[in-house]
Design a protein around this motif. Structure first.
Motif, PDB file in Angstrom:
ATOM      1  N   LEU A 133     -16.947  17.461  17.574  1.00  0.00           N
ATOM      2  CA  LEU A 133     -16.883  17.833  16.157  1.00  0.00           C
ATOM      3  C   LEU A 133     -16.202  16.710  15.376  1.00  0.00           C
ATOM      4  CD1 LEU A 133     -15.384  21.490  16.246  1.00  0.00           C
ATOM      5  CD2 LEU A 133     -17.801  20.882  16.268  1.00  0.00           C
ATOM      6  N   GLU A 134     -16.335  16.762  14.047  1.00  0.00           N
ATOM      7  CA  GLU A 134     -15.582  15.857  13.168  1.00  0.00           C
ATOM      8  C   GLU A 134     -15.101  16.676  11.980  1.00  0.00           C
ATOM      9  OE1 GLU A 134     -17.552  12.152  12.330  1.00  0.00           O
ATOM     10  OE2 GLU A 134     -16.365  11.743  10.530  1.00  0.00           O
ATOM     11  N   ILE A 135     -13.842  16.464  11.633  1.00  0.00           N
ATOM     12  CA  ILE A 135     -13.289  17.138  10.457  1.00  0.00           C
ATOM     13  C   ILE A 135     -13.181  16.119   9.327  1.00  0.00           C
ATOM     14  CG2 ILE A 135     -10.898  16.751  11.258  1.00  0.00           C
ATOM     15  CD1 ILE A 135     -10.137  19.391   9.941  1.00  0.00           C
ATOM     16  N   HIS A 136     -13.494  16.537   8.111  1.00  0.00           N
ATOM     17  CA  HIS A 136     -13.372  15.680   6.935  1.00  0.00           C
ATOM     18  C   HIS A 136     -12.382  16.290   5.948  1.00  0.00           C
ATOM     19  CE1 HIS A 136     -17.631  13.861   7.676  1.00  0.00           C
ATOM     20  NE2 HIS A 136     -16.688  13.229   8.357  1.00  0.00           N
ATOM     21  N   PHE A 137     -11.286  15.553   5.702  1.00  0.00           N
ATOM     22  CA  PHE A 137     -10.353  15.942   4.649  1.00  0.00           C
ATOM     23  C   PHE A 137     -10.763  15.180   3.383  1.00  0.00           C
ATOM     24  CE2 PHE A 137      -7.918  16.740   8.525  1.00  0.00           C
ATOM     25  CZ  PHE A 137      -7.315  17.961   8.252  1.00  0.00           C
ATOM     26  N   VAL A 138     -11.243  15.895   2.377  1.00  0.00           N
ATOM     27  CA  VAL A 138     -11.808  15.266   1.179  1.00  0.00           C
ATOM     28  C   VAL A 138     -10.763  15.209   0.067  1.00  0.00           C
ATOM     29  CG1 VAL A 138     -13.640  15.402  -0.560  1.00  0.00           C
ATOM     30  CG2 VAL A 138     -14.090  16.169   1.790  1.00  0.00           C
ATOM     31  N   HIS A 139     -10.481  13.969  -0.391  1.00  0.00           N
ATOM     32  CA  HIS A 139      -9.476  13.752  -1.446  1.00  0.00           C
ATOM     33  C   HIS A 139     -10.124  13.064  -2.633  1.00  0.00           C
ATOM     34  CE1 HIS A 139      -7.625  13.368   2.552  1.00  0.00           C
ATOM     35  NE2 HIS A 139      -6.505  13.853   2.046  1.00  0.00           N
ATOM     36  N   LYS A 140      -9.602  13.362  -3.823  1.00  0.00           N
ATOM     37  CA  LYS A 140     -10.119  12.717  -5.037  1.00  0.00           C
ATOM     38  C   LYS A 140      -9.021  11.943  -5.752  1.00  0.00           C
ATOM     39  CE  LYS A 140     -12.173  13.544  -9.505  1.00  0.00           C
ATOM     40  NZ  LYS A 140     -11.022  12.822 -10.105  1.00  0.00           N
ATOM     41  N   ASP A 141      -9.347  10.716  -6.149  1.00  0.00           N
ATOM     42  CA  ASP A 141      -8.460   9.889  -6.960  1.00  0.00           C
ATOM     43  C   ASP A 141      -8.136  10.651  -8.253  1.00  0.00           C
ATOM     44  OD1 ASP A 141      -7.289   7.998  -8.659  1.00  0.00           O
ATOM     45  OD2 ASP A 141      -8.706   6.407  -8.134  1.00  0.00           O
ATOM     46  N   ARG A 142      -6.841  10.748  -8.579  1.00  0.00           N
ATOM     47  CA  ARG A 142      -6.452  11.481  -9.793  1.00  0.00           C
ATOM     48  C   ARG A 142      -7.002  10.841 -11.064  1.00  0.00           C
ATOM     49  NH1 ARG A 142      -0.073  12.959  -8.703  1.00  0.00           N
ATOM     50  NH2 ARG A 142      -0.523  14.388  -6.986  1.00  0.00           N
ATOM     51  N   ASN A 143      -7.274   9.518 -11.011  1.00  0.00           N
ATOM     52  CA  ASN A 143      -7.645   8.804 -12.236  1.00  0.00           C
ATOM     53  C   ASN A 143      -9.071   8.292 -12.254  1.00  0.00           C
ATOM     54  OD1 ASN A 143      -4.947   8.982 -13.333  1.00  0.00           O
ATOM     55  ND2 ASN A 143      -4.375   7.554 -11.728  1.00  0.00           N
ATOM     56  N   GLY A 151     -11.347  11.174   8.126  1.00  0.00           N
ATOM     57  CA  GLY A 151     -12.129  11.797   9.196  1.00  0.00           C
ATOM     58  C   GLY A 151     -11.349  11.784  10.492  1.00  0.00           C
ATOM     59  N   ILE A 152     -11.447  12.870  11.237  1.00  0.00           N
ATOM     60  CA  ILE A 152     -10.826  12.931  12.569  1.00  0.00           C
ATOM     61  C   ILE A 152     -11.857  13.484  13.549  1.00  0.00           C
ATOM     62  CG2 ILE A 152      -8.918  13.808  13.967  1.00  0.00           C
ATOM     63  CD1 ILE A 152      -7.364  14.364  11.409  1.00  0.00           C
ATOM     64  N   LEU A 153     -12.030  12.789  14.670  1.00  0.00           N
ATOM     65  CA  LEU A 153     -12.924  13.279  15.712  1.00  0.00           C
ATOM     66  C   LEU A 153     -12.199  14.348  16.523  1.00  0.00           C
ATOM     67  CD1 LEU A 153     -14.488   9.908  16.931  1.00  0.00           C
ATOM     68  CD2 LEU A 153     -15.232  11.412  15.082  1.00  0.00           C
ATOM     69  N   LEU A 154     -12.929  15.397  16.882  1.00  0.00           N
ATOM     70  CA  LEU A 154     -12.361  16.487  17.674  1.00  0.00           C
ATOM     71  C   LEU A 154     -13.124  16.561  18.985  1.00  0.00           C
ATOM     72  CD1 LEU A 154     -12.260  19.153  14.799  1.00  0.00           C
ATOM     73  CD2 LEU A 154     -10.358  17.748  15.594  1.00  0.00           C
ATOM     74  N   SER A 155     -12.395  16.414  20.098  1.00  0.00           N
ATOM     75  CA  SER A 155     -13.083  16.464  21.388  1.00  0.00           C
ATOM     76  C   SER A 155     -12.533  17.615  22.231  1.00  0.00           C
ATOM     77  CB  SER A 155     -12.949  15.123  22.117  1.00  0.00           C
ATOM     78  OG  SER A 155     -11.592  14.800  22.274  1.00  0.00           O
ATOM     79  N   GLU A 156     -13.242  17.865  23.338  1.00  0.00           N
ATOM     80  CA  GLU A 156     -12.891  19.007  24.177  1.00  0.00           C
ATOM     81  C   GLU A 156     -11.703  18.674  25.071  1.00  0.00           C
ATOM     82  OE1 GLU A 156     -16.410  20.749  25.852  1.00  0.00           O
ATOM     83  OE2 GLU A 156     -15.252  21.568  27.514  1.00  0.00           O
ATOM     84  N   GLY A 157     -10.681  19.524  25.045  1.00  0.00           N
ATOM     85  CA  GLY A 157      -9.493  19.287  25.870  1.00  0.00           C
ATOM     86  C   GLY A 157      -9.088  20.544  26.606  1.00  0.00           C
ATOM     87  N   ASP A 158      -7.878  20.504  27.158  1.00  0.00           N
ATOM     88  CA  ASP A 158      -7.387  21.672  27.907  1.00  0.00           C
ATOM     89  C   ASP A 158      -6.681  22.624  26.964  1.00  0.00           C
ATOM     90  OD1 ASP A 158      -8.268  20.476  30.233  1.00  0.00           O
ATOM     91  OD2 ASP A 158      -6.370  19.395  30.505  1.00  0.00           O
TER      92      ASP A 158
END
Ligand SMILES: [Zn+2]
Length: 256
Positions: A133-143, A151-158
């Motif tokens: 999976l990949e998570i996207h944190f979407v931010h907008k420039d205030r101006n 973006g952060i990759l999410l992989s299978e773990g324990d």
């Protein structure tokens, strides 16, 4: 009589233009797109005039991450707080809208966090390899209209990732509107500790594929349990756009 008639026509013209504009907006809003067949990524640019960049853009996302140039870059300063868990299924992904206040500072620019959402499998690949999976944190420039997406990759773990339990325990299978659900989320706990990252200038990975995004892809994946990943893929098995050519763009890597 003639005069009166032309006044009526003049008075009606703006109304017609407004109605036309409204119809355009409604039409654009209802343009259906997806991830396979006639509405799939290869066809996005043909679905609506405002999606043209999806086919003709030269700075599109995602990309395959390879041969990044190591450089000294500023750190991404995260200022994340708590938010109500306003989670919903928007028809293309599961998204969480966040309360105002959380933001990042990058290169002296403050970008406000608007929402985060998920793709399966990951949209960015590393040396051709996709993560679960990949998570996207979407931010907008205030101006300005510029965005910064972390973006952060999410992989299978324990075992279960407890930080993400508040989200993955409430994934809504049905399309609906944002509504507070379950416990608030401490957004800070969703981030990994090490924050080396890759960066390049790119686009939204969904229509209209606007080329307004400073991409900041963290270079260490987070781990989720098999069950957490399966909970998402049971709803969205494949909602990732294929990688796009890097072209003339710089791909840089900052190590922590
Ligand atoms: Zn996304």
């Amino acid at each position: 009589m003639k005069l009166a008639r032309s006044i009526v026509i003049f008075a009606t013209l703006p109304l017609v233009a407004t109605l036309g504009g409204l119809l355009m907006i409604v039409f654009a809003d209802e343009t259906q797109w997806g991830y396979d067949g006639d509405q799939g990524p290869q066809r996005w640019s043909a679905l609506a005039p405002e999606y043209l960049l999806c086919g003709e853009g030269k700075a599109q996302s995602p990309i395959d991450i390879r041969d990044a140039v190591d450089v000294d870059l500023v750190a991404i300063e995260f200022h994340y707080g708590e938010t109500a868990n306003k989670i919903f299924n928007n028809g293309h992904t599961i998204q969480v809208d966040v309360d105002p206040g959380s933001h990042i500072v990058y290169n002296g620019i403050t970008y406000d966090l608007l929402q985060f959402h998920f793709h399966a499998p990951s949209e960015h690949t590393i040396d051709g390899e996709a993560a679960a999976l990949e998570i996207h944190f979407v931010h907008k420039d205030r101006n300005s209209a510029s965005l910064a997406v972390v973006g952060i990759l999410l992989s299978e773990g324990d075992g279960e990732n407890e930080s993400y339990a508040a989200v993955f325990d409430h994934l809504p299978a049905d399309v609906g509107d944002p509504a507070p659900l379950g416990e608030p989320i401490d957004l800070d706990t969703l981030l990994p500790e090490a924050q080396g990252y890759y960066t390049y200038q790119g686009s939204l990975t969904t229509p209209p594929c606007s080329e307004v995004v400073r991409w900041l892809l963290l270079d260490k994946p987070l781990e989720l349990s098999t069950e957490q990943i399966a909970a998402f893929t049971a709803i969205y098995e494949a909602n990732a756009r294929p990688v796009q050519p890097l072209g003339e763009r710089d791909l840089l890597r900052a190590s922590p």
